[in-house]
Write a protein that holds these residues in place. Structure first.
Motif, PDB file in Angstrom:
ATOM      1  N   ILE A 130      -4.002   1.902  -9.704  1.00 27.99           N
ATOM      2  CA  ILE A 130      -3.830   1.726  -8.261  1.00 27.99           C
ATOM      3  C   ILE A 130      -5.011   0.983  -7.640  1.00 27.99           C
ATOM      4  O   ILE A 130      -4.860  -0.095  -7.083  1.00 27.99           O
ATOM      5  CB  ILE A 130      -3.620   3.084  -7.555  1.00 27.99           C
ATOM      6  N   SER A 131      -6.191   1.570  -7.717  1.00 26.20           N
ATOM      7  CA  SER A 131      -7.340   0.998  -7.012  1.00 26.20           C
ATOM      8  C   SER A 131      -7.730  -0.373  -7.569  1.00 26.20           C
ATOM      9  O   SER A 131      -7.858  -1.335  -6.818  1.00 26.20           O
ATOM     10  CB  SER A 131      -8.533   1.945  -7.084  1.00 26.20           C
ATOM     11  N   LEU A 185      -3.138  -2.446  -8.457  1.00 24.44           N
ATOM     12  CA  LEU A 185      -2.242  -2.772  -7.342  1.00 24.44           C
ATOM     13  C   LEU A 185      -2.975  -3.054  -6.031  1.00 24.44           C
ATOM     14  O   LEU A 185      -2.696  -4.058  -5.373  1.00 24.44           O
ATOM     15  CB  LEU A 185      -1.244  -1.626  -7.131  1.00 24.44           C
ATOM     16  N   ASN A 186      -3.904  -2.180  -5.636  1.00 26.26           N
ATOM     17  CA  ASN A 186      -4.563  -2.386  -4.346  1.00 26.26           C
ATOM     18  C   ASN A 186      -5.394  -3.667  -4.316  1.00 26.26           C
ATOM     19  O   ASN A 186      -5.500  -4.321  -3.278  1.00 26.26           O
ATOM     20  CB  ASN A 186      -5.416  -1.182  -3.963  1.00 26.26           C
ATOM     21  N   PHE A 205       0.819  -1.204   0.000  1.00 24.33           N
ATOM     22  CA  PHE A 205       0.000   0.000   0.000  1.00 24.33           C
ATOM     23  C   PHE A 205       0.857   1.259   0.000  1.00 24.33           C
ATOM     24  O   PHE A 205       0.453   2.293  -0.536  1.00 24.33           O
ATOM     25  CB  PHE A 205      -0.982  -0.005   1.170  1.00 24.33           C
ATOM     26  N   TRP A 218      -2.915  -6.386  -3.656  1.00 22.17           N
ATOM     27  CA  TRP A 218      -2.500  -6.390  -2.246  1.00 22.17           C
ATOM     28  C   TRP A 218      -3.598  -6.989  -1.374  1.00 22.17           C
ATOM     29  O   TRP A 218      -3.301  -7.759  -0.468  1.00 22.17           O
ATOM     30  CB  TRP A 218      -2.167  -4.994  -1.747  1.00 22.17           C
ATOM     31  N   SER A 244       0.510   6.611  -6.799  1.00 28.84           N
ATOM     32  CA  SER A 244      -0.623   7.539  -6.947  1.00 28.84           C
ATOM     33  C   SER A 244      -0.141   8.976  -7.027  1.00 28.84           C
ATOM     34  O   SER A 244      -0.523   9.723  -7.938  1.00 28.84           O
ATOM     35  CB  SER A 244      -1.592   7.416  -5.767  1.00 28.84           C
ATOM     36  N   SER A 275       1.688   1.706  -3.542  1.00 25.48           N
ATOM     37  CA  SER A 275       0.512   2.264  -4.211  1.00 25.48           C
ATOM     38  C   SER A 275       0.378   3.760  -3.944  1.00 25.48           C
ATOM     39  O   SER A 275       0.040   4.527  -4.852  1.00 25.48           O
ATOM     40  CB  SER A 275      -0.763   1.559  -3.737  1.00 25.48           C
TER      41      SER A 275
END
Length: 174
Positions: free
Chosen positions: A114-115, A118-119, A78, A122, A85, A81
Motif C-alpha cells: 500500500i504505502s 499503490l499510494n 486512496f 496515486w 489495507s 488502498s
C-alpha cells in the motif's frame, strides 16, 4: 441477525475512530501522512475479518474526504488502498494468534503493497513529481513507523483482547 447488527455497530465505531485519527490526529504533508489510523484498521481486521475491515476502511476514507477534505480533491485510488489495507490486515490477523512476529509481517505487507506501492503510484498520478523523491521520503517514513506500528498494534490488542473476548460472545462467530 443479532450478530450482524453488532458487526455493523462495531464497524461503524471503527470507521468513526479511523476518521478522527486520520483527519484530526495526524501530520500531513503532500506526500507523507503520519497517523495512528492503522490502529482502528488493524483492530477491526482482527475482530471483524478481512472483508468487513476492508469495507470499513474504504467507507472511512470516503466519509473522511467528504466531511473533512481540507481543500483536497477526492481521489478514488486512496479508497482502494484503504480497502486493501483493511483486507490485508484481516487476512493476516483475523482468527489467528496475535504475536509480535505476525503484527510485524502484517505491517510490512501493508507498507510494501500500500504505502510504497499503490499510494506512491496515486501520488505520482496526482502530483506529477519524480518517483525517486516521493519514494525515498516514503521509505524513510515507513522504516521509522515500522516498529511503532508493529508494537502499537500488538500492545493495543493485548490491552483489549480479554475485554473483547469476554464481552463479545459474537467475537467467535466472525
Amino acid at each position: 441477525m443479532h450478530s450482524n447488527v453488532k458487526k455493523i455497530v462495531l464497524a461503524s465505531l471503527f470507521i468513526a475512530i479511523e476518521i478522527i485519527a486520520t483527519r484530526f490526529l495526524s501530520i500531513q504533508t503532500p506526500i507523507i501522512r503520519i497517523s495512528l489510523d492503522f490502529i482502528p484498521v488493524a483492530l477491526s481486521a482482527i475482530i471483524l475479518g478481512p472483508y468487513t475491515s476492508g469495507v470499513a476502511a474504504a467507507i472511512a476514507d470516503i466519509f473522511g474526504m467528504l466531511l473533512f477534505s481540507k481543500g483536497v480533491a477526492y481521489f478514488p485510488g486512496f479508497t482502494l488502498s484503504s480497502f486493501v489495507s483493511g483486507f490485508l490486515y484481516g487476512i493476516i490477523l483475523h482468527k489467528k494468534k496475535i504475536t509480535l512476529k505476525r503484527c510485524f509481517f502484517a505491517v510490512v505487507t501493508v507498507m510494501i503493497i500500500i504505502s510504497l506501492g499503490l499510494n506512491t503510484i496515486w501520488l505520482l498520478i496526482i502530483t506529477n513529481n519524480g518517483a525517486f523523491a516521493i519514494l525515498s521520503a516514503r521509505i524513510v517514513k515507513d522504516m521509522t513507523m515500522l516498529p511503532i506500528q508493529t508494537f502499537l498494534i500488538y500492545y493495543v490488542w493485548r490491552a483489549i483482547e480479554s475485554t473483547v473476548k469476554s464481552t463479545s460472545t459474537f467475537y467467535k462467530t466472525f
